[in-house]
Design a protein around this motif. Structure first.
Motif, PDB file in Angstrom:
ATOM      1  N   ALA A  81     -25.412 -89.665  26.170  1.00 53.70           N
ATOM      2  CA  ALA A  81     -26.395 -89.049  25.267  1.00 53.70           C
ATOM      3  C   ALA A  81     -27.789 -89.062  25.899  1.00 53.70           C
ATOM      4  CB  ALA A  81     -26.405 -89.766  23.920  1.00 53.70           C
ATOM      5  N   GLU A  82     -28.149 -90.184  26.516  1.00 55.23           N
ATOM      6  CA  GLU A  82     -29.430 -90.241  27.214  1.00 55.23           C
ATOM      7  C   GLU A  82     -29.434 -89.279  28.401  1.00 55.23           C
ATOM      8  OE1 GLU A  82     -30.486 -94.221  28.346  1.00 55.23           O
ATOM      9  OE2 GLU A  82     -30.352 -94.952  26.287  1.00 55.23           O
ATOM     10  N   GLY A  83     -28.289 -89.124  29.045  1.00 56.00           N
ATOM     11  CA  GLY A  83     -28.170 -88.173  30.148  1.00 56.00           C
ATOM     12  C   GLY A  83     -28.375 -86.746  29.692  1.00 56.00           C
ATOM     13  N   TYR A  84     -27.840 -86.424  28.523  1.00 57.56           N
ATOM     14  CA  TYR A  84     -28.025 -85.075  27.986  1.00 57.56           C
ATOM     15  C   TYR A  84     -29.494 -84.844  27.642  1.00 57.56           C
ATOM     16  CZ  TYR A  84     -27.252 -80.745  25.533  1.00 57.56           C
ATOM     17  OH  TYR A  84     -27.314 -79.436  25.160  1.00 57.56           O
ATOM     18  N   ASP A  85     -30.124 -85.849  27.032  1.00 54.55           N
ATOM     19  CA  ASP A  85     -31.555 -85.726  26.727  1.00 54.55           C
ATOM     20  C   ASP A  85     -32.362 -85.486  28.001  1.00 54.55           C
ATOM     21  OD1 ASP A  85     -31.015 -86.119  24.024  1.00 54.55           O
ATOM     22  OD2 ASP A  85     -31.625 -88.240  24.053  1.00 54.55           O
ATOM     23  N   LEU A  86     -31.986 -86.176  29.068  1.00 55.54           N
ATOM     24  CA  LEU A  86     -32.667 -85.981  30.347  1.00 55.54           C
ATOM     25  C   LEU A  86     -32.430 -84.571  30.869  1.00 55.54           C
ATOM     26  CD1 LEU A  86     -34.344 -86.944  32.714  1.00 55.54           C
ATOM     27  CD2 LEU A  86     -32.269 -88.007  33.662  1.00 55.54           C
ATOM     28  N   ALA A  87     -31.230 -84.051  30.709  1.00 57.88           N
ATOM     29  CA  ALA A  87     -30.927 -82.682  31.149  1.00 57.88           C
ATOM     30  C   ALA A  87     -31.807 -81.674  30.410  1.00 57.88           C
ATOM     31  CB  ALA A  87     -29.451 -82.372  30.928  1.00 57.88           C
ATOM     32  N   VAL A  88     -32.007 -81.883  29.128  1.00 61.22           N
ATOM     33  CA  VAL A  88     -32.883 -80.995  28.345  1.00 61.22           C
ATOM     34  C   VAL A  88     -34.317 -81.120  28.857  1.00 61.22           C
ATOM     35  CG1 VAL A  88     -33.857 -80.556  26.056  1.00 61.22           C
ATOM     36  CG2 VAL A  88     -31.399 -80.979  26.317  1.00 61.22           C
ATOM     37  N   LYS A  89     -34.748 -82.359  29.123  1.00 63.84           N
ATOM     38  CA  LYS A  89     -36.106 -82.585  29.638  1.00 63.84           C
ATOM     39  C   LYS A  89     -36.299 -81.874  30.977  1.00 63.84           C
ATOM     40  CE  LYS A  89     -39.365 -86.222  30.872  1.00 63.84           C
ATOM     41  NZ  LYS A  89     -39.650 -87.661  30.848  1.00 63.84           N
ATOM     42  N   LEU A  90     -35.294 -81.952  31.855  1.00 66.32           N
ATOM     43  CA  LEU A  90     -35.379 -81.266  33.140  1.00 66.32           C
ATOM     44  C   LEU A  90     -35.542 -79.761  32.948  1.00 66.32           C
ATOM     45  CD1 LEU A  90     -32.556 -83.174  35.048  1.00 66.32           C
ATOM     46  CD2 LEU A  90     -35.012 -83.274  35.562  1.00 66.32           C
ATOM     47  N   SER A  91     -34.789 -79.207  32.014  1.00 62.94           N
ATOM     48  CA  SER A  91     -34.857 -77.772  31.747  1.00 62.94           C
ATOM     49  C   SER A  91     -36.230 -77.377  31.207  1.00 62.94           C
ATOM     50  CB  SER A  91     -33.768 -77.371  30.752  1.00 62.94           C
ATOM     51  OG  SER A  91     -32.502 -77.659  31.287  1.00 62.94           O
TER      52      SER A  91
ATOM     53  N   THR B 115     -44.372 -91.115  38.625  1.00 62.19           N
ATOM     54  CA  THR B 115     -43.677 -89.832  38.622  1.00 62.19           C
ATOM     55  C   THR B 115     -43.093 -89.575  37.245  1.00 62.19           C
ATOM     56  OG1 THR B 115     -41.902 -88.536  39.622  1.00 62.19           O
ATOM     57  CG2 THR B 115     -41.565 -90.904  39.505  1.00 62.19           C
ATOM     58  N   TRP B 116     -42.969 -88.330  36.875  1.00 68.50           N
ATOM     59  CA  TRP B 116     -42.407 -87.985  35.562  1.00 68.50           C
ATOM     60  C   TRP B 116     -40.901 -88.201  35.546  1.00 68.50           C
ATOM     61  CZ3 TRP B 116     -38.701 -84.284  34.711  1.00 68.50           C
ATOM     62  CH2 TRP B 116     -38.427 -83.434  35.790  1.00 68.50           C
ATOM     63  N   LEU B 117     -40.294 -88.316  36.728  1.00 67.13           N
ATOM     64  CA  LEU B 117     -38.851 -88.500  36.823  1.00 67.13           C
ATOM     65  C   LEU B 117     -38.550 -89.652  37.778  1.00 67.13           C
ATOM     66  CD1 LEU B 117     -36.002 -87.482  36.068  1.00 67.13           C
ATOM     67  CD2 LEU B 117     -36.144 -85.941  38.010  1.00 67.13           C
ATOM     68  N   PRO B 118     -38.610 -90.876  37.281  1.00 65.22           N
ATOM     69  CA  PRO B 118     -38.380 -92.003  38.177  1.00 65.22           C
ATOM     70  C   PRO B 118     -36.931 -92.155  38.620  1.00 65.22           C
ATOM     71  CG  PRO B 118     -38.712 -92.764  35.942  1.00 65.22           C
ATOM     72  CD  PRO B 118     -38.956 -91.282  35.942  1.00 65.22           C
ATOM     73  N   SER B 119     -35.981 -91.608  37.830  1.00 65.13           N
ATOM     74  CA  SER B 119     -34.571 -91.779  38.165  1.00 65.13           C
ATOM     75  C   SER B 119     -33.714 -90.818  37.350  1.00 65.13           C
ATOM     76  CB  SER B 119     -34.143 -93.216  37.844  1.00 65.13           C
ATOM     77  OG  SER B 119     -32.768 -93.397  38.091  1.00 65.13           O
ATOM     78  N   LEU B 120     -32.548 -90.507  37.876  1.00 66.81           N
ATOM     79  CA  LEU B 120     -31.554 -89.754  37.108  1.00 66.81           C
ATOM     80  C   LEU B 120     -30.595 -90.693  36.389  1.00 66.81           C
ATOM     81  CD1 LEU B 120     -30.577 -86.895  39.599  1.00 66.81           C
ATOM     82  CD2 LEU B 120     -32.027 -86.728  37.577  1.00 66.81           C
ATOM     83  N   ILE B 121     -30.741 -91.965  36.596  1.00 67.01           N
ATOM     84  CA  ILE B 121     -29.834 -92.944  35.996  1.00 67.01           C
ATOM     85  C   ILE B 121     -30.189 -93.144  34.521  1.00 67.01           C
ATOM     86  CG2 ILE B 121     -28.951 -95.313  36.137  1.00 67.01           C
ATOM     87  CD1 ILE B 121     -28.260 -93.391  38.539  1.00 67.01           C
ATOM     88  N   THR B 122     -29.168 -93.048  33.673  1.00 66.57           N
ATOM     89  CA  THR B 122     -29.331 -93.267  32.239  1.00 66.57           C
ATOM     90  C   THR B 122     -28.236 -94.221  31.767  1.00 66.57           C
ATOM     91  OG1 THR B 122     -27.957 -91.376  31.604  1.00 66.57           O
ATOM     92  CG2 THR B 122     -30.317 -90.955  31.895  1.00 66.57           C
ATOM     93  N   ALA B 123     -28.477 -94.848  30.634  1.00 66.55           N
ATOM     94  CA  ALA B 123     -27.523 -95.839  30.130  1.00 66.55           C
ATOM     95  C   ALA B 123     -26.291 -95.208  29.493  1.00 66.55           C
ATOM     96  CB  ALA B 123     -28.207 -96.761  29.124  1.00 66.55           C
TER      97      ALA B 123
ATOM     98  N   THR C 146     -25.460 -82.591  36.929  1.00 66.71           N
ATOM     99  CA  THR C 146     -26.156 -83.339  37.976  1.00 66.71           C
ATOM    100  C   THR C 146     -26.414 -84.776  37.541  1.00 66.71           C
ATOM    101  OG1 THR C 146     -27.202 -81.308  38.782  1.00 66.71           O
ATOM    102  CG2 THR C 146     -28.245 -83.401  39.399  1.00 66.71           C
ATOM    103  N   VAL C 147     -26.912 -84.941  36.326  1.00 59.38           N
ATOM    104  CA  VAL C 147     -27.199 -86.284  35.806  1.00 59.38           C
ATOM    105  C   VAL C 147     -25.898 -87.084  35.682  1.00 59.38           C
ATOM    106  CG1 VAL C 147     -28.088 -87.582  33.817  1.00 59.38           C
ATOM    107  CG2 VAL C 147     -29.321 -85.563  34.640  1.00 59.38           C
ATOM    108  N   ALA C 148     -24.856 -86.448  35.178  1.00 58.76           N
ATOM    109  CA  ALA C 148     -23.568 -87.140  35.025  1.00 58.76           C
ATOM    110  C   ALA C 148     -23.036 -87.606  36.379  1.00 58.76           C
ATOM    111  CB  ALA C 148     -22.552 -86.221  34.333  1.00 58.76           C
ATOM    112  N   ALA C 149     -23.128 -86.762  37.387  1.00 65.13           N
ATOM    113  CA  ALA C 149     -22.668 -87.151  38.723  1.00 65.13           C
ATOM    114  C   ALA C 149     -23.491 -88.322  39.256  1.00 65.13           C
ATOM    115  CB  ALA C 149     -22.746 -85.960  39.674  1.00 65.13           C
ATOM    116  N   ALA C 150     -24.807 -88.275  39.031  1.00 62.44           N
ATOM    117  CA  ALA C 150     -25.673 -89.366  39.499  1.00 62.44           C
ATOM    118  C   ALA C 150     -25.328 -90.684  38.823  1.00 62.44           C
ATOM    119  CB  ALA C 150     -27.143 -89.018  39.241  1.00 62.44           C
TER     120      ALA C 150
END
Length: 77
Positions: free
Chosen positions: A14-24, A3-11, A65-69
């Motif tokens: 900053a990685e969470g923000y990058d993921l948010a941009v990727k989701l968008s 899957t292109w999105l295996p998890s919302l968990i980030t270290a 969403t990512v931050a909450a996860a």
């Protein structure tokens, strides 16, 4: 199956923000799958302040969403 999105968990946040941009970006790609059309209309919204503010809001929603996860990256004792 991969899957292109295996998890919302980030270290980190900053990685969470990058993921948010990727989701968008992925949402745009799914909404308009034709790359030529995306490339053609990009100059129109690239200089549209309202469109740029709107995408900032979308990224912020995904980041929330990512931050909450990620428990807001707080260490739990």
């Amino acid at each position: 199956m991969t899957t292109w999105l295996p998890s919302l968990i980030t270290a980190t946040p900053a990685e969470g923000y990058d993921l948010a941009v990727k989701l968008s970006r992925y949402a745009v790609k799914l909404t308009q799958p034709d790359a030529a059309v995306r490339d053609r209309v990009r100059p129109e919204y690239a200089e549209d302040a309202d469109a740029l503010i709107a995408i900032s809001q979308v990224v912020a929603t995904h980041f929330a969403t990512v931050a909450a996860a990620n428990g807001y990256w707080r260490q739990v004792p």
